[in-house]
Design a protein around this motif. Structure first.
Motif, PDB file in Angstrom:
ATOM      1  N   LEU A   2       0.837  -1.184   0.000  1.00  0.00           N
ATOM      2  CA  LEU A   2       0.000   0.000   0.000  1.00  0.00           C
ATOM      3  C   LEU A   2       0.873   1.234   0.000  1.00  0.00           C
ATOM      4  O   LEU A   2       2.029   1.188   0.385  1.00  0.00           O
ATOM      5  CB  LEU A   2      -0.961   0.001   1.191  1.00  0.00           C
ATOM      6  N   HIS A  16      -3.305   8.830   4.855  1.00  0.00           N
ATOM      7  CA  HIS A  16      -4.077   8.246   3.760  1.00  0.00           C
ATOM      8  C   HIS A  16      -3.375   6.970   3.314  1.00  0.00           C
ATOM      9  O   HIS A  16      -2.222   6.994   2.917  1.00  0.00           O
ATOM     10  CB  HIS A  16      -4.188   9.226   2.598  1.00  0.00           C
ATOM     11  N   ARG A  18      -3.589   3.776   0.695  1.00  0.00           N
ATOM     12  CA  ARG A  18      -4.210   3.365  -0.563  1.00  0.00           C
ATOM     13  C   ARG A  18      -3.599   2.033  -0.989  1.00  0.00           C
ATOM     14  O   ARG A  18      -2.382   1.893  -1.068  1.00  0.00           O
ATOM     15  CB  ARG A  18      -3.973   4.416  -1.644  1.00  0.00           C
ATOM     16  N   CYS A  20      -2.238  -0.729  -3.275  1.00  0.00           N
ATOM     17  CA  CYS A  20      -1.613  -0.734  -4.598  1.00  0.00           C
ATOM     18  C   CYS A  20      -2.349  -1.689  -5.533  1.00  0.00           C
ATOM     19  O   CYS A  20      -2.360  -1.486  -6.743  1.00  0.00           O
ATOM     20  CB  CYS A  20      -0.147  -1.118  -4.485  1.00  0.00           C
ATOM     21  N   LYS A  22      -5.368  -2.646  -7.237  1.00  0.00           N
ATOM     22  CA  LYS A  22      -6.607  -1.955  -7.593  1.00  0.00           C
ATOM     23  C   LYS A  22      -7.847  -2.807  -7.348  1.00  0.00           C
ATOM     24  O   LYS A  22      -8.945  -2.281  -7.224  1.00  0.00           O
ATOM     25  CB  LYS A  22      -6.572  -1.500  -9.059  1.00  0.00           C
ATOM     26  N   SER A  27     -10.045  -0.439  -0.738  1.00  0.00           N
ATOM     27  CA  SER A  27      -9.064   0.215  -1.604  1.00  0.00           C
ATOM     28  C   SER A  27      -8.320   1.362  -0.933  1.00  0.00           C
ATOM     29  O   SER A  27      -7.193   1.669  -1.296  1.00  0.00           O
ATOM     30  CB  SER A  27      -9.736   0.722  -2.874  1.00  0.00           C
ATOM     31  N   GLN A  28      -8.961   2.022   0.037  1.00  0.00           N
ATOM     32  CA  GLN A  28      -8.276   3.117   0.713  1.00  0.00           C
ATOM     33  C   GLN A  28      -8.887   3.380   2.080  1.00  0.00           C
ATOM     34  O   GLN A  28     -10.004   2.975   2.371  1.00  0.00           O
ATOM     35  CB  GLN A  28      -8.256   4.382  -0.135  1.00  0.00           C
ATOM     36  N   TYR A  30      -8.496   6.371   5.608  1.00  0.00           N
ATOM     37  CA  TYR A  30      -7.923   7.545   6.244  1.00  0.00           C
ATOM     38  C   TYR A  30      -7.921   7.304   7.747  1.00  0.00           C
ATOM     39  O   TYR A  30      -8.902   6.827   8.308  1.00  0.00           O
ATOM     40  CB  TYR A  30      -8.749   8.803   5.958  1.00  0.00           C
TER      41      TYR A  30
END
Length: 103
Positions: A2, A16, A18, A20, A22, A27-28, A30
């Protein structure tokens, strides 16, 4: 794997994360950390196309030994730890759900 970025937003550090990969379900995310207390205040996670938000309040620390947060090498002697942290808060460990790891 990530990617991770750190910014300052108001009185919080905003981390943040995310994926890698896809095609990862999550997927992400915070993570918001109070800049004065270093306590987490909020977690936001995107799973598929939906966002979920968890607000944290009345956070209390405990009297936990460092050993509780140390990887048990004796139980898993064949595991190799690779630390790829490259950001300012590398001394803080963030445990991530398995869904953030690329398969």
């Amino acid at each position: 794997d990530l990617s991770m970025t750190l910014t300052i937003e108001g009185d919080s550090y905003k981390i943040h994360l995310r994926a890698c990969n896809k095609s990862a379900d999550a997927s992400q995310a915070y993570l918001y950390i109070n800049r004065q207390t270093y306590y987490p205040t909020q977690i936001k996670v995107k799973i598929k196309f939906l966002w979920g938000k968890i607000l944290l309040s009345n956070f209390e620390t405990g009297n936990y030994s460092d050993a509780m947060f140390t990887f048990p090498h004796k139980r898993f002697p064949n595991v190799k730890i690779v630390d790829k942290r490259k950001w300012a808060f590398s001394t803080y460990i963030v445990w991530l759900p398995q869904c953030f790891l690329a398969h």
